[in-house]
Each structure stands twice: as C-alpha cells, then as structure tokens.
Design an enzyme around this catalytic site. Structure first.
Site, mmCIF file in Angstrom:
data_model
loop_
_atom_site.group_PDB
_atom_site.id
_atom_site.type_symbol
_atom_site.label_atom_id
_atom_site.label_comp_id
_atom_site.label_asym_id
_atom_site.label_seq_id
_atom_site.Cartn_x
_atom_site.Cartn_y
_atom_site.Cartn_z
ATOM 1 N N ASP A 194 -13.503 17.021 5.930
ATOM 2 C CA ASP A 194 -15.029 16.913 6.177
ATOM 3 C C ASP A 194 -15.331 15.742 6.245
ATOM 4 O O ASP A 194 -15.546 14.797 5.138
ATOM 5 C CB ASP A 194 -15.801 17.877 5.281
ATOM 6 C CG ASP A 194 -17.285 18.086 5.537
ATOM 7 O OD1 ASP A 194 -17.997 17.044 6.123
ATOM 8 O OD2 ASP A 194 -18.046 19.202 5.408
ATOM 9 N N LYS A 248 -26.634 15.189 10.019
ATOM 10 C CA LYS A 248 -26.918 14.238 8.942
ATOM 11 C C LYS A 248 -27.123 13.001 9.832
ATOM 12 O O LYS A 248 -28.069 12.802 10.605
ATOM 13 C CB LYS A 248 -26.058 14.159 8.097
ATOM 14 C CG LYS A 248 -25.519 15.515 7.291
ATOM 15 C CD LYS A 248 -26.536 16.145 6.453
ATOM 16 C CE LYS A 248 -26.629 17.628 5.984
ATOM 17 N NZ LYS A 248 -25.284 17.811 5.471
ATOM 18 N N TYR A 269 -18.529 20.473 -0.470
ATOM 19 C CA TYR A 269 -19.847 21.130 -0.117
ATOM 20 C C TYR A 269 -19.967 22.404 -0.569
ATOM 21 O O TYR A 269 -19.159 23.413 -0.060
ATOM 22 C CB TYR A 269 -20.108 21.074 1.557
ATOM 23 C CG TYR A 269 -21.404 21.328 2.074
ATOM 24 C CD1 TYR A 269 -22.634 20.649 1.660
ATOM 25 C CD2 TYR A 269 -21.573 22.286 2.990
ATOM 26 C CE1 TYR A 269 -23.888 20.934 1.943
ATOM 27 C CE2 TYR A 269 -22.861 22.766 3.552
ATOM 28 C CZ TYR A 269 -23.977 22.013 3.144
ATOM 29 O OH TYR A 269 -25.007 22.176 3.522
ATOM 30 N N ARG A 309 -21.831 29.674 26.532
ATOM 31 C CA ARG A 309 -20.949 29.746 25.385
ATOM 32 C C ARG A 309 -19.743 29.197 25.114
ATOM 33 O O ARG A 309 -19.001 29.121 24.001
ATOM 34 C CB ARG A 309 -21.055 31.330 25.102
ATOM 35 C CG ARG A 309 -20.377 31.814 23.718
ATOM 36 C CD ARG A 309 -20.939 33.309 23.140
ATOM 37 N NE ARG A 309 -21.054 34.043 24.039
ATOM 38 C CZ ARG A 309 -19.871 34.722 24.435
ATOM 39 N NH1 ARG A 309 -18.517 34.330 24.147
ATOM 40 N NH2 ARG A 309 -19.982 35.730 25.292
HETATM 41 C C1 PLP Z 1 -24.766 19.315 5.522
HETATM 42 C C2 PLP Z 1 -23.168 19.575 5.161
HETATM 43 C C3 PLP Z 1 -22.398 20.316 5.723
HETATM 44 C C4 PLP Z 1 -23.105 21.441 6.511
HETATM 45 O O1 PLP Z 1 -23.685 21.129 7.943
HETATM 46 P P1 PLP Z 1 -25.064 21.806 8.298
HETATM 47 O O2 PLP Z 1 -25.286 20.936 9.728
HETATM 48 O O3 PLP Z 1 -26.090 21.962 7.400
HETATM 49 O O4 PLP Z 1 -24.420 23.178 8.448
HETATM 50 C C5 PLP Z 1 -20.922 20.473 5.790
HETATM 51 N N1 PLP Z 1 -20.598 19.269 4.961
HETATM 52 C C6 PLP Z 1 -21.108 18.550 4.512
HETATM 53 C C7 PLP Z 1 -20.580 17.379 3.597
HETATM 54 C C8 PLP Z 1 -22.574 18.680 4.392
HETATM 55 O O5 PLP Z 1 -23.225 17.453 3.835
#
Ligand code: PLP
Length: 392
Positions: A180, A205, A109, A56
């Site tokens: 982000d 992604k 997001y 953890r």
């Molecule tokens: C998908 C996404 C997230 C969140 O990510 P997860 O892995 O689905 O929790 C955050 N920011 C953006 C721009 C995203 O496309």
C-alpha cells in the site's frame, strides 16, 4: 525530495496529442460504447480489459489515468477503482480463495484489516506481524500463504519496512507481495522496482490532493492483472467514474509541486514539535527510520505524521484538538488543508493497546497553509491544553 524528471512529465502531460488536441483530457461520460458491426462487438467482448465496451470494464478517461499511474509506478498494468478500499478489495478478492493465508506486516490501515477479518468467513485466514521484522515475517509465511501485504511508511506510526528484504523473503516462498503506497505516492517510492509484485493506492489522498474526490488504484504486471481483472474489477463493479478520473488527472498535474511543499512544511512542523516540552515522541519517518533503509527505497517524505502528548488521557487530547484553530478536525489526509485526528478514546487506553499504539497519540496531515502558521497554532493549543508542558 528527488523527483524523477520523467515522472514530472507524466504527471503534467495532457493525455491527447495532435493538431487541435484538447489541453485537458476529455471526460467520456458514457456507460457504453457502440460498435460499427457485430463482429467488432464480439471482438470487444472477448477482451474487455483491452477495449472500451462498457464503462464497468474500460473507459478512455479512466484509462488515461491508469496509463499515467502505471508509468509512475513502473508497472505494466493499472486499474482504477471508486476508492482505495475498492482497490484493496480487488487484490484480496482477485487473488485469494478458501484455504489461502495472508500475512500483513507493519502497521496496516484499519479497514484493510477489517476486510481481511471479514474474509475469514470465506475461508481466507491471516496473521499480522506488527513489527514488520524480516525474520518474524519469514517465520509467519506458511505453505498456504499466497500474499504478503505491506504498508510502508505504515499507518499511524509511519514505520519504514525493509521492502526489498521482505519481498525477497516472500518471493523465495512463492508468495506475492502487495504494498500500500498511499503515503509515499509513486513520486517518493516505487515498490515494484524494490521487488514487490503489486501496488495499491488510495488516490483519495495525495493524488487527488484537494479532498474533493475518492479513488483507488492497483498497479502490477499484465499477468497478475489478468488474474485480478475479472473477479476483482469487472464483476464487483467498484469502478472509478470518468468525471472522478478527470479530477485525479488534474490532481496529478500539481502532485510534484504539492508534495515538495507538504514535505518541507511537515519536516519543519515535526522539528518544532520535537523541541516542544509538552510533546513526547514524534513519529515522522525522517526521525525514526534507519537512514540506510530510507536511502534504498524512499526519495522523499510527504506530509502526514503523528506525535504523542505528554498528558495523553482522553480529556487532555480532546482539549488539545479542540483548541486548534487552523487545523481542521477530520478523517483522511493529503489535501491542501491541515487536518488533525487521534485514535485516543475514553476507554482507559484499551483501544490503543489493541492497536499497538502509544497513549496520547495525535496524527496530523500538514496542508499548504505554511509551516509558521501551523507551528504557531500547535503551540497555542499545546499551551492551552497541556499546562506546565504536560507535566502530571
Ligand atoms: C485511506 C487509505 C486507504 C483507503 O482508501 P479510501 O480511498 O479511503 O478507500 C487505504 N490505505 C491507506 C494507507 C489509506 O490511508
């Protein structure tokens, strides 16, 4: 796409070296690490971000991924999480307290904004400046503002924000900037080199890239990570499992190659749509972003963009999506398969208006099937679902 040669080396390199080193990073599938004596355990427990004591806190497989992501983003420290939202949550929980204020700029997001709304019950407030305009954002910064949160290119409309100007305005007011960077990946954009203090990723992604693993990352300075580590990582426990870290390490090995293909095919498909009579606007940053801004901060495009159907009511959007044969219908993006989704609902456009999105909006993630096949699929679906080129 211009990808730094050192970045390709970082993506491809095996994490272990020396005679007989395995070519693939070992998966250290353990919850805890035993110590030779009590003193060594006490030392480990005194700094769990530096020692593998308990998974953890730190695990060697996860750490191998964290080192690579830190190198790619030009950051000093990285922690990986069970999902992108785990990473987003770590930054908010780690850095904010009751009375603090956050400014979100650009199109953000949805779940990130939902989490910010949830944090209001703990006394953390926020404002959203959808335009992302530098003077409007500067005007929204208050004495209580601790964090400026940016997403560029932004969710759904893929607008490009002026990252150096926005981060500079925040810094002048003693406010940290978090970007982000999920869409661009560190291969196409490095926000820490543009004045940002923190970067978050959804590794689910492009970094994973095969729709088979979830993960997230926070990359920042050692000092800021010290603030985030305990309250944002160790205590909430949204850790990345060693096996998932291994899948992400494997994803990184083909990331440069995959992105080059996603970029080229998405540009080709987006150009095709731009010339289609049943299509209104195409929101690909290559067409919409000011070239001087792009030249300063992006070294390539990836494969997700959106467009509007001329006939944009719910039934027409549904017919179009259901007529597609190659594109799969689903959330998320960044895998090898092309995906389609739309925020259009059967509510007379109320939801879109609330989110500041145009009628008839459809988002696609361009996979690796080939641009020709994908354009043909879109064409047949547009012909089937938008008769007379979508004319009313
Ligand atoms: C998908 C996404 C997230 C969140 O990510 P997860 O892995 O689905 O929790 C955050 N920011 C953006 C721009 C995203 O496309």
């Amino acid at each position: 796409m211009r990808i730094d040669a050192a970045d390709i080396e970082t993506c491809l390199a095996d994490a272990t070296t020396g005679d007989g080193a395995p070519m693939s990073t070992p998966i250290v599938q353990t919850s805890l690490f035993a110590f030779p004596d009590f003193d060594a355990l006490v030392t480990g427990l005194s700094a769990e971000h530096l020692h593998s004591v308990y998974t953890r806190g730190q695990n060697p497989t996860v750490e191998a991924l964290e080192r690579k992501l830190a190198a790619l983003e030009r950051g000093q420290a990285c922690k990986c999480f069970a999902s992108g939202m785990g990473a987003v949550h770590a930054v908010l929980l780690g850095l904010l307290a009751a009375g603090d204020h956050v400014v979100f700029a650009g199109s953000i997001y949805g779940p990130t904004l939902q989490l910010a709304a949830h944090m209001e019950r703990f006394g953390v407030t926020h404002d959203i400046v959808r335009s992302g305009d530098v003077s409007a954002v500067a005007a929204a910064l208050r004495p209580q503002t601790r964090l400026l949160w940016l997403e560029s290119p932004g969710t759904m409309l893929f607008g490009v924000l002026d990252l150096p100007a926005l981060a500079g305005a925040a810094r002048a007011r003693g406010v940290l900037t978090c970007v982000d960077n999920s869409w661009a990946t560190p291969l196409c954009q490095k926000p820490l080199t543009l004045g940002a203090d923190i970067v978050v990723h959804s590794a689910s992604k492009y970094i994973g890239g095969h729709s088979d693993v979830m993960g997230g990352a926070v990359v920042t300075s050692t000092t800021i990570m010290q603030r985030i580590f305990q309250p944002g990582y160790m205590l909430p426990g949204a850790l990345l499992a060693p096996h998932d870290a291994w899948l992400l390490l494997r994803g990184l090995r083909t990331l440069p190659l995959r992105l080059a293909r996603h970029e080229a095919d998405a540009l080709e498909v987006a150009s095709f749509l731009r010339g289609h009579r049943a299509v209104g606007d195409v929101f690909h940053p290559a067409f919409t972003a000011p070239p001087d801004l792009v030249a300063r901060q992006l070294s390539g495009w990836t494969g997700v963009f959106s467009f509007t159907l001329r006939r944009g009511d719910f039934a027409s959007v549904r017919s179009f999506i259901d007529a597609l044969r190659v594109f799969r219908i689903g959330v998320s993006w960044g895998g090898v398969e092309s995906l389609v989704i739309s925020p259009v609902r059967d509510d007379g456009g109320a939801g879109l208006a609330r989110q500041g999105l145009p009628p008839g909006l459809v988002r696609v993630s361009i996979g690796l099937e080939g641009a020709e096949l994908l354009a043909a699929d879109l064409d047949q679906a547009l012909r089937a679902a938008q008769p007379n080129g979508g004319a009313p």
